[in-house]
Design a protein around this motif. Structure first.
Motif, short mmCIF file in Angstrom:
data_model
loop_
_atom_site.label_atom_id
_atom_site.label_comp_id
_atom_site.label_asym_id
_atom_site.label_seq_id
_atom_site.Cartn_x
_atom_site.Cartn_y
_atom_site.Cartn_z
N VAL A 99 24.63 -25.20 46.69
CA VAL A 99 24.27 -25.98 45.51
C VAL A 99 23.42 -25.08 44.61
O VAL A 99 22.50 -24.41 45.09
CB VAL A 99 23.48 -27.24 45.91
CG1 VAL A 99 22.98 -27.98 44.68
CG2 VAL A 99 24.34 -28.16 46.77
N PHE A 100 23.71 -25.10 43.33
CA PHE A 100 23.08 -24.14 42.43
C PHE A 100 22.16 -24.83 41.42
O PHE A 100 22.52 -25.85 40.83
CB PHE A 100 24.15 -23.34 41.68
CG PHE A 100 24.99 -22.48 42.58
CD1 PHE A 100 24.62 -21.18 42.87
CD2 PHE A 100 26.14 -22.99 43.17
CE1 PHE A 100 25.39 -20.38 43.70
CE2 PHE A 100 26.92 -22.21 44.00
CZ PHE A 100 26.55 -20.90 44.28
N VAL A 101 20.98 -24.24 41.26
CA VAL A 101 20.04 -24.64 40.22
C VAL A 101 20.05 -23.53 39.17
O VAL A 101 19.87 -22.35 39.51
CB VAL A 101 18.62 -24.83 40.77
CG1 VAL A 101 17.65 -25.15 39.63
CG2 VAL A 101 18.60 -25.95 41.81
N GLU A 102 20.26 -23.90 37.92
CA GLU A 102 20.31 -22.94 36.82
C GLU A 102 19.16 -23.21 35.86
O GLU A 102 18.60 -24.31 35.83
CB GLU A 102 21.64 -23.03 36.08
CG GLU A 102 22.88 -22.90 36.95
CD GLU A 102 23.13 -21.47 37.42
OE1 GLU A 102 22.38 -20.58 36.95
OE2 GLU A 102 24.04 -21.25 38.23
N ASP A 103 18.83 -22.19 35.09
CA ASP A 103 17.84 -22.34 34.03
C ASP A 103 18.40 -21.72 32.76
O ASP A 103 18.52 -20.50 32.65
CB ASP A 103 16.51 -21.67 34.41
CG ASP A 103 15.38 -22.04 33.46
OD1 ASP A 103 15.68 -22.46 32.32
OD2 ASP A 103 14.21 -21.92 33.85
N TYR A 104 18.78 -22.57 31.81
CA TYR A 104 19.39 -22.10 30.57
C TYR A 104 18.37 -21.98 29.44
O TYR A 104 18.74 -21.88 28.28
CB TYR A 104 20.52 -23.05 30.16
CG TYR A 104 21.59 -23.20 31.21
CD1 TYR A 104 22.49 -22.16 31.46
CD2 TYR A 104 21.71 -24.36 31.96
CE1 TYR A 104 23.47 -22.29 32.42
CE2 TYR A 104 22.70 -24.51 32.93
CZ TYR A 104 23.58 -23.47 33.15
OH TYR A 104 24.56 -23.60 34.12
#
Length: 572
Positions: A209-214
């Motif tokens: 599961v991936f957490v991104e920060d845009y």
């Protein structure tokens, strides 16, 4: 010497001493730490035990009182929603949420009945596990309760002659160990195992599961294969030659051409599995079970509407919608063998509970601990205020719906009756000098009767849908206290490790892994809160737009009906 009042079982490797009621101990130290003494028993075994569990030996001792609570480890670190609240409502919120936060990490177990919190041993497709006809009330307000006694502060056992239970390694420095307090939120949740690197489970690429920060803060990586799932065609079915009846619903996911049939108990099961697998994600509540009137058309329609909303919310979640067990739920044919295989595979999943953090891949950027703590306090205030306002608005919705269907309808019927009596009186005029006026007043009487019916039917168009949404949000809000509390506990553990490393009591190379793992927990919370805000914006914009539209239509119906009556008087 002291006499033991209550039994206490020690944990291996902690330096504790198991004691039994009535046993006589010799106390060797009383300054070990908060709530702990050191002593030995008649067999020469030495260790630490809770001071509140013993009393000094005297000539005559009174009967023992029930066991008192033991001192807690962190002095309620992270358990208070908002400090120094002065109004009663906020105090009630704090008290209730503290209980939730101390009842284990799984934020969703509190909303599930006991049947969901137990293991699912019966595998048959159409058996009676979690039967929709058995228990009333799958209510998100059903608390799991407290875990019983708190434990003494094992962290305060900074020095003791009972072995080196808190330090190990060369040069007098040790490695990060679990807290002495096995009753703390962090320990009970299993998250402490993850923090100290004790959590073990293999993670396949498909399970990551991936957490991104845009640039606007951490968010869950969007689901590249979004889908919907329609619930239709509720049908009454039976088994045991008609002795047992139930309602089956047809589910059709957008990526499949094969419909599947599901009963309420199947929804009950999947909610339990999702709650166990994703303890950091509040799972929305299901509509309550109901025994009486469960085959009435209105109830069937209401339940189907609420189940559709539940499925829609799960499908929109970028993490839950991708998990294998949910896909099994929406796609598995009505075949006992296939259902049993998928069910057992889901129940043997290792990436559940705190182990789910092992599957999270997040940005490498370290989080500022002070900024994280400030955000957590902000979350506390926000969810506290939101909980209070949602409860108030939900009560208002229910009150208005009740008034529309009873008091308001009754008042307009009284008005109608009054005008009707006047028209009948006019109608008794022997000369019949104003027949048009009599007819217009009679029409006016009918108009007010119709308006009463409009009031009675209106809640299903505006107040009821809004109330249903607030029901869902009360369940979602109810899940955040434990996650926030555990995240605070993880930060407290991180600060403790950093302090001990700076003091030379730990190898400094133990600090970076702890920082990375605590940041993973914080990243996950930030991502889930961001998703909650996204859903909140979407849901309430849609709900308020629909509510106001229906309110305008409602008053327009009343205006049109009154205008018709007014025109009757133009012809008099």
């Amino acid at each position: 010497q002291v006499r033991v009042l209550y039994d206490f079982e020690s944990q291996p490797g902690t330096g504790e001493l198991s004691i039994k009621e009535g046993e006589i101990l010799t106390v060797t130290r009383q300054d070990v730490g908060e709530g702990w003494w050191e002593g030995s028993n008649a067999f020469g075994q030495a260790g630490l035990f809770p001071a509140a569990y013993v009393e000094e030996v005297t000539a005559t001792a009174p009967p023992p009182m029930p066991p008192p609570p033991l001192p807690t480890e962190y002095a309620n670190v992270g358990d208070e929603w908002v400090e120094n609240r002065t109004n009663l409502e906020s105090n009630n919120w704090n008290a209730s949420q503290d209980n939730k936060a101390t009842s284990g990490f799984n934020v969703n177990a509190q909303r599930r009945p006991v049947s969901q919190q137990m293991s699912y041993d019966n595998d048959d497709w159409d058996d009676d596990w979690d039967d929709d006809d058995s228990e009333p009330g799958n209510n998100y307000l059903n608390g799991a309760g407290n875990f019983g006694l708190s434990a003494p502060n094992r962290a305060a056992k900074s020095s003791s002659s009972v072995g080196d239970v808190s330090t190990a390694g060369r040069d007098g420095r040790g490695t990060v160990r679990k807290s002495f307090n096995r009753f703390s939120n962090l320990a009970k949740s299993g998250v402490e195992d993850f923090l100290v690197g004790a959590g073990k489970a293999s993670v396949d690429e498909k399970d990551k599961v991936f957490v991104e920060d845009y640039g606007n803060g951490p968010v869950w990586k969007p689901n590249s294969n979004e889908f919907t799932c329609a619930i239709t065609s509720p049908k009454k079915e039976s088994k045991f030659h008609g002795m047992k009846s139930f309602i089956a619903y047809t589910l059709m996911p957008s990526f499949s051409s094969t419909p599947v049939s599901r009963r309420y108990k199947h929804f009950d099961w999947i909610q339990g599995r999702l709650s166990e697998k994703f303890p950091l994600i509040p799972i929305p509540p299901l509509p309550e079970k109901q025994i009486s009137g469960r085959f009435e058309d209105d109830l069937i329609e209401y339940r189907m509407t609420m189940l559709q909303s539940w499925v829609d919310r799960i499908c929109r979640h970028p993490v839950i919608s991708q998990c294998e067990v949910f896909h099994h739920f929406v796609t598995c044919p009505n075949d006992e063998k296939l259902w049993k295989t998928g069910k057992r595979r889901a129940e043997s999943d290792k990436l559940v509970g705190a182990n789910f953090y092992l599957a999270i891949e997040r940005p490498d950027t370290a989080l500022d601990v002070m900024q994280t703590e400030a955000k957590l306090e902000g979350y506390n205030r926000f969810f506290s205020n939101l909980d209070e306002s949602v409860k108030l608005l939900q009560n208002t919705c229910m009150d208005q719906a009740k008034k529309h269907q009873t008091a308001f309808k009754r008042e307009y019927n009284k008005i109608s009756h009054s005008f009707s009596k006047l028209s009948r009186a006019f109608d008794t005029d022997p000369s019949n000098c104003a027949p048009g006026l009599t007819e217009a007043i009679h029409h006016m009487s009918e108009a007010y009767s119709d308006i009463g019916t409009v009031f009675e039917e209106e809640p299903k168009h505006d107040w009821d849908p809004l109330c249903h949404l607030l029901f869902e949000y009360r369940g979602l809000i109810d899940g955040f206290p434990s996650v926030i509390s555990i995240t605070k506990g993880a930060i407290a553990k991180r600060r403790q490790v950093e302090k001990e490393a700076n003091e030379g009591r730990l190898d400094y190379d133990q600090v970076p892994p702890m920082v990375r793992r605590s940041d993973t927990i914080a990243y996950a919370l930030h991502a889930e809160v961001a998703h909650f805000h996204q859903e909140r914006t979407r849901d309430f914009k849609k709900a308020m737009t629909s509510f106001l539209t229906e309110q305008i239509n409602f008053y327009q119906k009343i205006t049109d009906r009154l205008r018709e009556s007014l025109e009757k008087f133009n012809d008099v």
